[in-house]
Design a protein around this motif. Structure first.
Motif, PDB file in Angstrom:
ATOM      1  N   PRO A 263     144.920   2.737 -64.761  1.00 23.64           N
ATOM      2  CA  PRO A 263     146.057   3.549 -65.219  1.00 23.64           C
ATOM      3  C   PRO A 263     147.325   2.732 -65.431  1.00 23.64           C
ATOM      4  O   PRO A 263     148.274   3.196 -66.051  1.00 23.64           O
ATOM      5  CB  PRO A 263     146.254   4.571 -64.086  1.00 23.64           C
ATOM      6  CG  PRO A 263     145.621   3.953 -62.886  1.00 23.64           C
ATOM      7  CD  PRO A 263     144.502   3.080 -63.393  1.00 23.64           C
ATOM      8  N   GLU A 264     147.314   1.494 -64.929  1.00 22.07           N
ATOM      9  CA  GLU A 264     148.516   0.655 -65.089  1.00 22.07           C
ATOM     10  C   GLU A 264     148.530  -0.075 -66.422  1.00 22.07           C
ATOM     11  O   GLU A 264     149.570  -0.588 -66.833  1.00 22.07           O
ATOM     12  CB  GLU A 264     148.605  -0.349 -63.934  1.00 22.07           C
ATOM     13  CG  GLU A 264     148.776   0.352 -62.601  1.00 22.07           C
ATOM     14  CD  GLU A 264     148.759  -0.604 -61.425  1.00 22.07           C
ATOM     15  OE1 GLU A 264     149.391  -1.668 -61.522  1.00 22.07           O
ATOM     16  OE2 GLU A 264     148.127  -0.277 -60.410  1.00 22.07           O
ATOM     17  N   SER A 265     147.363  -0.128 -67.104  1.00 20.02           N
ATOM     18  CA  SER A 265     147.349  -0.903 -68.348  1.00 20.02           C
ATOM     19  C   SER A 265     146.461  -0.306 -69.443  1.00 20.02           C
ATOM     20  O   SER A 265     146.321  -0.905 -70.499  1.00 20.02           O
ATOM     21  CB  SER A 265     146.860  -2.317 -68.041  1.00 20.02           C
ATOM     22  OG  SER A 265     145.568  -2.224 -67.446  1.00 20.02           O
ATOM     23  N   ASP A 266     145.848   0.837 -69.214  1.00 18.19           N
ATOM     24  CA  ASP A 266     144.904   1.446 -70.159  1.00 18.19           C
ATOM     25  C   ASP A 266     145.509   1.537 -71.561  1.00 18.19           C
ATOM     26  O   ASP A 266     146.473   2.277 -71.788  1.00 18.19           O
ATOM     27  CB  ASP A 266     144.550   2.850 -69.626  1.00 18.19           C
ATOM     28  CG  ASP A 266     143.460   3.521 -70.442  1.00 18.19           C
ATOM     29  OD1 ASP A 266     143.248   3.111 -71.599  1.00 18.19           O
ATOM     30  OD2 ASP A 266     142.837   4.456 -69.914  1.00 18.19           O
ATOM     31  N   PRO A 267     144.933   0.803 -72.555  1.00 10.87           N
ATOM     32  CA  PRO A 267     145.518   0.828 -73.903  1.00 10.87           C
ATOM     33  C   PRO A 267     145.351   2.178 -74.608  1.00 10.87           C
ATOM     34  O   PRO A 267     146.010   2.428 -75.621  1.00 10.87           O
ATOM     35  CB  PRO A 267     144.748  -0.269 -74.655  1.00 10.87           C
ATOM     36  CG  PRO A 267     143.511  -0.498 -73.869  1.00 10.87           C
ATOM     37  CD  PRO A 267     143.793  -0.104 -72.446  1.00 10.87           C
ATOM     38  N   LEU A 268     144.497   3.036 -74.076  1.00  9.23           N
ATOM     39  CA  LEU A 268     144.320   4.353 -74.706  1.00  9.23           C
ATOM     40  C   LEU A 268     145.369   5.366 -74.230  1.00  9.23           C
ATOM     41  O   LEU A 268     145.378   6.504 -74.662  1.00  9.23           O
ATOM     42  CB  LEU A 268     142.915   4.893 -74.421  1.00  9.23           C
ATOM     43  CG  LEU A 268     141.761   4.043 -74.988  1.00  9.23           C
ATOM     44  CD1 LEU A 268     140.402   4.617 -74.604  1.00  9.23           C
ATOM     45  CD2 LEU A 268     141.868   3.953 -76.512  1.00  9.23           C
ATOM     46  N   LEU A 269     146.254   4.929 -73.335  1.00  6.16           N
ATOM     47  CA  LEU A 269     147.291   5.847 -72.819  1.00  6.16           C
ATOM     48  C   LEU A 269     148.675   5.446 -73.325  1.00  6.16           C
ATOM     49  O   LEU A 269     149.011   4.259 -73.348  1.00  6.16           O
ATOM     50  CB  LEU A 269     147.319   5.795 -71.287  1.00  6.16           C
ATOM     51  CG  LEU A 269     146.079   6.267 -70.533  1.00  6.16           C
ATOM     52  CD1 LEU A 269     146.297   6.138 -69.028  1.00  6.16           C
ATOM     53  CD2 LEU A 269     145.719   7.702 -70.899  1.00  6.16           C
ATOM     54  N   PHE A 273     150.865   4.417 -65.096  1.00  5.89           N
ATOM     55  CA  PHE A 273     151.294   4.814 -63.757  1.00  5.89           C
ATOM     56  C   PHE A 273     150.443   4.109 -62.709  1.00  5.89           C
ATOM     57  O   PHE A 273     149.436   3.476 -63.029  1.00  5.89           O
ATOM     58  CB  PHE A 273     151.214   6.337 -63.588  1.00  5.89           C
ATOM     59  CG  PHE A 273     149.816   6.905 -63.711  1.00  5.89           C
ATOM     60  CD1 PHE A 273     149.240   7.119 -64.953  1.00  5.89           C
ATOM     61  CD2 PHE A 273     149.076   7.230 -62.575  1.00  5.89           C
ATOM     62  CE1 PHE A 273     147.955   7.639 -65.071  1.00  5.89           C
ATOM     63  CE2 PHE A 273     147.785   7.754 -62.687  1.00  5.89           C
ATOM     64  CZ  PHE A 273     147.230   7.960 -63.943  1.00  5.89           C
ATOM     65  N   SER A 274     150.883   4.233 -61.455  1.00  3.96           N
ATOM     66  CA  SER A 274     150.122   3.657 -60.342  1.00  3.96           C
ATOM     67  C   SER A 274     150.313   4.566 -59.134  1.00  3.96           C
ATOM     68  O   SER A 274     151.084   5.530 -59.194  1.00  3.96           O
ATOM     69  CB  SER A 274     150.647   2.253 -60.026  1.00  3.96           C
ATOM     70  OG  SER A 274     151.952   2.374 -59.491  1.00  3.96           O
ATOM     71  N   GLU A 275     149.632   4.230 -58.030  1.00  2.00           N
ATOM     72  CA  GLU A 275     149.772   5.037 -56.807  1.00  2.00           C
ATOM     73  C   GLU A 275     151.235   5.169 -56.411  1.00  2.00           C
ATOM     74  O   GLU A 275     151.688   6.207 -55.950  1.00  2.00           O
ATOM     75  CB  GLU A 275     149.075   4.367 -55.614  1.00  2.00           C
ATOM     76  CG  GLU A 275     147.585   4.350 -55.614  1.00  2.00           C
ATOM     77  CD  GLU A 275     147.047   3.013 -56.106  1.00  2.00           C
ATOM     78  OE1 GLU A 275     147.450   2.572 -57.212  1.00  2.00           O
ATOM     79  OE2 GLU A 275     146.211   2.427 -55.408  1.00  2.00           O
ATOM     80  N   GLN A 464     145.133   8.322 -51.775  1.00  2.00           N
ATOM     81  CA  GLN A 464     143.917   7.824 -51.107  1.00  2.00           C
ATOM     82  C   GLN A 464     142.784   7.628 -52.115  1.00  2.00           C
ATOM     83  O   GLN A 464     142.057   6.646 -52.074  1.00  2.00           O
ATOM     84  CB  GLN A 464     143.487   8.800 -49.997  1.00  2.00           C
ATOM     85  CG  GLN A 464     144.256   8.554 -48.725  1.00  2.00           C
ATOM     86  CD  GLN A 464     144.431   9.760 -47.809  1.00  2.00           C
ATOM     87  OE1 GLN A 464     145.395   9.819 -47.079  1.00  2.00           O
ATOM     88  NE2 GLN A 464     143.521  10.724 -47.847  1.00  2.00           N
ATOM     89  N   GLY A 465     142.652   8.569 -53.038  1.00  2.00           N
ATOM     90  CA  GLY A 465     141.613   8.460 -54.073  1.00  2.00           C
ATOM     91  C   GLY A 465     141.883   7.282 -54.995  1.00  2.00           C
ATOM     92  O   GLY A 465     140.981   6.516 -55.339  1.00  2.00           O
ATOM     93  N   MET A 466     143.140   7.128 -55.388  1.00  2.00           N
ATOM     94  CA  MET A 466     143.493   6.060 -56.337  1.00  2.00           C
ATOM     95  C   MET A 466     143.246   4.672 -55.747  1.00  2.00           C
ATOM     96  O   MET A 466     143.018   3.705 -56.467  1.00  2.00           O
ATOM     97  CB  MET A 466     144.957   6.197 -56.777  1.00  2.00           C
ATOM     98  CG  MET A 466     145.190   7.401 -57.677  1.00  2.00           C
ATOM     99  SD  MET A 466     146.911   7.558 -58.216  1.00  2.00           S
ATOM    100  CE  MET A 466     146.981   6.315 -59.498  1.00  2.00           C
TER     101      MET A 466
END
Ligand code: ADP
Length: 498
Positions: A263-269, A273-275, A464-466
């Motif tokens: 989620p910190e670098s996904d080019p499709l987004l 974001f991060s925890e 916790q999941g992340m």
């Protein structure tokens, strides 16, 4: 050098229907990184056309003997994106020159599937001969590739493959390749093999069963599912044979590729974001809602579902017209739900009909990878009420993307999601013990209450999941152990042969 050939009907990004295609490519890439000489063979379906110009065509056609006939195939070669794993494609216009991998969209499998996949499996041996590359391990995946395990022990038993061992991975034991026994002709083995090689199944043939009987080593995609399919209730008729082969059967959890699902670098987004910095997730929720036409500005829990719209994924229960079903969840629990998927035509129609009536239910009947990433990133929760789940990938993406998974207590879901404990605050999701409409309803109710009443607990559950990781690195090591064991069995030696 240790040589491994993967034989599969799917490998991402060339051909993917579900988790199988993803697992084959990611495992191959990981083994390659660890220094193994690994190659993949696939049919060249029409879907592979997208990449065709980038593929190298081998100058000579490949003759594949099947019984009394010979089929001629073209051979193309490409690479897995991002690494140098060679992928070979068998081209045969009569068998693979059509839309669909197993059958037309929403329909039954193709009538000539036995011949199509027999060609893949016999072709795998012929290709190795042509390349002068004899693998130590042939690793076949699911029923379409299970004939490799049989051919190795029959026609190829005393050829240059006499020191090659085979491993069969069951990605889903619910699909077995069961056909009329006349299909023995398409397999090209003499009739006595109907009995002696393990094809016989209620007077028809069962390709998976024959593979299980002949493979040197068997694996499936989670320890939980491995335990389940050893029981008569969940074994899909394979439990007896699997118990017989017990010492050579193990469950190895699939990993996911965290470089693609980050989620910190996904080019499709459009945002990240991060925890520790979750504002990006809020923005992604707003973007997702806009994209699927949900009203903006309300603080309502958003629940995602992605995957094949089939009975296995719980759609029979969700669309059961009984208390607690999907319609009741949407009407009574104050949540919004987005479903992305394709599958069974009757379920698709019913979902579309419900979505037309319920403003808080959005149904997108497409295969859309970009939207899948946005749903994982933008949703608060992810619902996966599978009746059985060999491993499941979406709950792993959900964990990483902070969409708290609501899952059934089965197979790989039970192995990867830990139920939230309100007293201690431990856990990573919400686990439903038995899948019934009411139990799903109550689990969603629990999620919605957490969302509304306890933002701090919600946040720590999400974090916790992340923080959990299910990587291929560890699982690849377990596959290597399975390969060693297969080789030891085949070569009659103790471990250490690789
Ligand atoms: P299965 O292999 O049983 O179909 P998994 O959860 O193991 O289920 O894997 C499904 C994979 O396919 C996931 O990566 C999921 O995101 C992807 N997928 C399934 N349906 C769709 C769709 N309609 N659009 C985008 N991705 C999808």
């Amino acid at each position: 050098m240790k040589k491994i050939l993967m034989v599969s009907s799917e490998a991402e990004p060339f051909a993917k229907v579900g988790g199988l295609g993803e697992a084959v490519s990611s495992l191959s890439a990981e083994l390659f990184r660890q220094g193994y000489d690994i190659r993949i063979i696939l049919p060249r379906y029409y879907s592979v056309d997208i990449a065709r110009e980038k593929l190298k065509k081998h100058p000579f056609p490949l003759g594949v003997p099947i019984g009394a006939r010979e089929e001629w195939t073209g051979v193309y070669e490409g690479r897995l994106p991002g690494c140098a794993v060679p992928v070979y494609f068998l081209e045969h216009e009569g068998y693979y020159g059509r839309d669909g991998i197993y059958g037309p969209r929403g329909g039954e499998g193709f009538a000539d599937n036995v011949a199509r996949f027999a060609l893949l499996c016999r072709g795998a041996f012929q290709l190795c001969r042509m390349l002068g590359w004899i693998p130590d391990i042939i690793h076949s995946h699911d029923w379409p590739a299970a004939l490799c395990n049989v051919y190795l022990k029959t026609i190829e038993n005393r050829t240059e493959f006499s020191r090659t061992a085979s491993v069969l991975t069951l990605h889903n034991a619910g699909y077995q390749g069961v056909y009329h026994k006349d299909a023995m002709n398409a397999i090209g083995l003499a009739w006595d093999h109907f009995y002696s090689s393990g094809f016989e199944f209620y007077n028809g043939i069962n390709l998976l069963q024959a593979g299980i009987k002949n493979a040197d080593m068997l694996t499936t995609v989670s320890p939980g599912y491995a335990r389940e399919i050893l029981t008569p209730e969940k074994g899909n008729g394979m439990d007896g044979l699997l118990r017989e082969r017990g010492g050579y059967f193990t469950g190895i959890l699939n990993g996911i590729d965290y470089s693609r699902w980050n989620p910190e670098s996904d080019p499709l987004l459009p945002f990240h974001f991060s925890e520790k910095a979750l504002d990006g997730k809020e923005k992604l929720k707003t973007r997702l809602k806009a994209e699927i036409s949900l009203p903006a500005g309300q603080d309502i829990p958003l629940i995602g579902m992605i995957g094949r719209i089939v009975e296995q994924k719980g759609y029979g229960v969700l669309l059961s017209y009984s208390r607690g079903d999907l319609a009741a969840i949407c009407r009574e629990l104050g949540v919004q739900i987005v479903i992305l998927g394709t599958g069974n035509a009757a379920y698709e129609q019913e979902l579309a009909r419900l979505a037309w009536k319920l403003p808080n239910l959005k149904v997108i009947l497409q295969f859309n990878t970009q939207l899948a990433h946005l749903i994982e990133a933008g949703c608060d929760f992810f619902l996966m009420p599978s009746l059985f789940e060999p491993c499941g990938l979406n709950q792993l993406y959900s964990l990483r993307y902070g969409a708290i998974p609501i899952v059934s207590n089965t197979g790989g879901l039970a192995d990867t999601v830990e139920d939230y404990n309100e007293q201690t605050g431990a856990g990573t999701g919400i686990v439903i013990d038995t899948i019934t409409p009411e139990n799903i309803y109550n689990a969603v109710k629990r999620a919605a209450a957490l969302y509304r009443n306890d933002k701090a607990a919600l946040r720590s559950l999400r974090e916790q999941g992340m923080g959990k990781r299910f990587s291929w690195n560890q699982s690849a090591g377990k596959y290597l152990e399975a390969y060693e064991k297969a080789l030891a069995a085949r070569r009659g030696k103790t471990a250490g042969a690789l």
